[in-house]
Design an enzyme around this catalytic site. Sequence first.
Site, PDB file in Angstrom:
ATOM      1  N   ASN A 155       0.865  -1.188   0.000  1.00  0.00           N
ATOM      2  CA  ASN A 155       0.000   0.000   0.000  1.00  0.00           C
ATOM      3  C   ASN A 155       0.899   1.235   0.000  1.00  0.00           C
ATOM      4  OD1 ASN A 155      -1.825   2.042   0.494  1.00  0.00           O
ATOM      5  ND2 ASN A 155      -2.252   1.443   2.616  1.00  0.00           N
ATOM      6  N   TRP A 156       0.974   1.878  -1.147  1.00  0.00           N
ATOM      7  CA  TRP A 156       1.904   3.010  -1.287  1.00  0.00           C
ATOM      8  C   TRP A 156       1.360   4.298  -0.664  1.00  0.00           C
ATOM      9  CZ3 TRP A 156       3.884   2.660  -7.087  1.00  0.00           C
ATOM     10  CH2 TRP A 156       4.450   1.391  -7.287  1.00  0.00           C
ATOM     11  N   LYS A 157       0.140   4.274  -0.243  1.00  0.00           N
ATOM     12  CA  LYS A 157      -0.502   5.471   0.354  1.00  0.00           C
ATOM     13  C   LYS A 157      -0.293   6.694  -0.549  1.00  0.00           C
ATOM     14  CE  LYS A 157       0.249   3.484   4.889  1.00  0.00           C
ATOM     15  NZ  LYS A 157       0.083   3.666   6.300  1.00  0.00           N
ATOM     16  N   HIS A 184      -9.528   0.973   5.035  1.00  0.00           N
ATOM     17  CA  HIS A 184      -8.225   1.177   5.685  1.00  0.00           C
ATOM     18  C   HIS A 184      -8.402   2.093   6.887  1.00  0.00           C
ATOM     19  CE1 HIS A 184      -4.128   2.507   6.401  1.00  0.00           C
ATOM     20  NE2 HIS A 184      -3.744   1.397   5.789  1.00  0.00           N
ATOM     21  N   GLU A 190      -6.819   4.543   7.916  1.00  0.00           N
ATOM     22  CA  GLU A 190      -6.696   5.983   7.623  1.00  0.00           C
ATOM     23  C   GLU A 190      -7.978   6.514   6.980  1.00  0.00           C
ATOM     24  OE1 GLU A 190      -2.978   5.605   5.544  1.00  0.00           O
ATOM     25  OE2 GLU A 190      -2.043   5.040   7.435  1.00  0.00           O
ATOM     26  N   GLU A 202      -5.423  -5.177  10.710  1.00  0.00           N
ATOM     27  CA  GLU A 202      -4.426  -4.117  10.896  1.00  0.00           C
ATOM     28  C   GLU A 202      -4.721  -3.379  12.198  1.00  0.00           C
ATOM     29  OE1 GLU A 202      -2.437  -2.934   6.989  1.00  0.00           O
ATOM     30  OE2 GLU A 202      -4.145  -1.623   7.260  1.00  0.00           O
ATOM     31  N   GLY A 213       2.268   2.023  10.992  1.00  0.00           N
ATOM     32  CA  GLY A 213       3.202   3.142  10.880  1.00  0.00           C
ATOM     33  C   GLY A 213       3.938   3.482  12.159  1.00  0.00           C
ATOM     34  N   SER A 217       3.310  -2.295  10.448  1.00  0.00           N
ATOM     35  CA  SER A 217       4.759  -2.317  10.663  1.00  0.00           C
ATOM     36  C   SER A 217       5.405  -3.646  10.270  1.00  0.00           C
ATOM     37  CB  SER A 217       5.089  -1.955  12.120  1.00  0.00           C
ATOM     38  OG  SER A 217       4.658  -0.632  12.384  1.00  0.00           O
ATOM     39  N   GLY A 231       2.874  -1.262   4.418  1.00  0.00           N
ATOM     40  CA  GLY A 231       2.909   0.169   4.141  1.00  0.00           C
ATOM     41  C   GLY A 231       4.338   0.632   3.895  1.00  0.00           C
TER      42      GLY A 231
HETATM   43  C1  PEP Z   1      -0.809   0.176   6.203  1.00  0.00           C
HETATM   44  O1  PEP Z   1      -0.932   1.377   6.056  1.00  0.00           O
HETATM   45  O2  PEP Z   1      -1.655  -0.594   5.738  1.00  0.00           O
HETATM   46  C2  PEP Z   1       0.348  -0.313   6.919  1.00  0.00           C
HETATM   47  C3  PEP Z   1       0.320  -1.529   7.347  1.00  0.00           C
HETATM   48  O3  PEP Z   1       1.393   0.568   7.109  1.00  0.00           O
HETATM   49  P1  PEP Z   1       2.811   0.218   7.813  1.00  0.00           P
HETATM   50  O4  PEP Z   1       3.301  -1.077   7.207  1.00  0.00           O
HETATM   51  O5  PEP Z   1       3.675   1.370   7.491  1.00  0.00           O
HETATM   52  O6  PEP Z   1       2.530   0.042   9.263  1.00  0.00           O
END
Ligand code: PEP
Length: 252
Positions: free
Chosen positions: A9-11, A95, A97, A167, A173, A212, A233
């Site tokens: 997921n490149w956000k 998600h 976010e 998640e 993050g 993470s 992420g």
């Molecule tokens: C995500 O945004 O789905 C995610 C898992 O981010 P990260 O790996 O940076 O925690």
Amino acid sequence: MPPRFIVGNWKMHKSISEAESLVNGILKHYQPHPSVELAVAPSFVSLQAVSRLIASTPIGLAAQNVNAHDEGAFTGEISPLMLQEVGCHHVIVGHSERRHIFGETDSLINEKLHAVLRHGMLPILCVGEHLNERQANQTHKVIHTQLQKGLEGLSSYDLLRVAIAYEPVWAIGTGHAATVEQAAEVHAGIRTFLAMQWKIDAERIRILYGGSVSGDNAGTLFHSPQINGALVGKACLNSESFVKIIELAKTS
Ligand code: PEP
């Protein structure tokens, strides 16, 4: 066991040219393997460029979000028809976010999920609890509610087309991933819940862990048969760290 599913997921990162470089970096080092399915979720503006680059590869294209309507006066939104046309196979819905920054409710997420399925794409439904909910022993309750409302109205056939991404909000993050025991326990709870509610063989549902995930912890996470892949992420923004996770998904 179904192939492990790894989704990047490149956000809101990477310009179009940076997106192309990232894909080229992945393609340079990634050796396809039947035990791993791979998808990348660039920003909307990079979808077309990435779609062209991966067209003749086993990498799937995913979108990070969608509007539930096919078309209309929804300024700034992207419809499932548009995603389908650009070559998306998967769409991330719900998600954390989207839920917490943009106020998406379970019922809106449910509409999006139906729209994705209606257009022949596969949703990745994200669920997860906040830290205070975990500390109050509310994790399973929170996730069951997100599943019940988010998946409302789905037949068991359609449910088997959905991937669930667990998640935990406190792990996204932050650099503090859930332990394999914590993730496996929630994944098992999700399977039991879905099996009871939809009378399906929940072993067939793919449940990814996200929060993470890195080259340092992915191997341990993938040791659990409950963890069928990862939604990644930060570590997917660099081709080397992403390919390291993919390699661990093959061999762990
Ligand atoms: C995500 O945004 O789905 C995610 C898992 O981010 P990260 O790996 O940076 O925690």
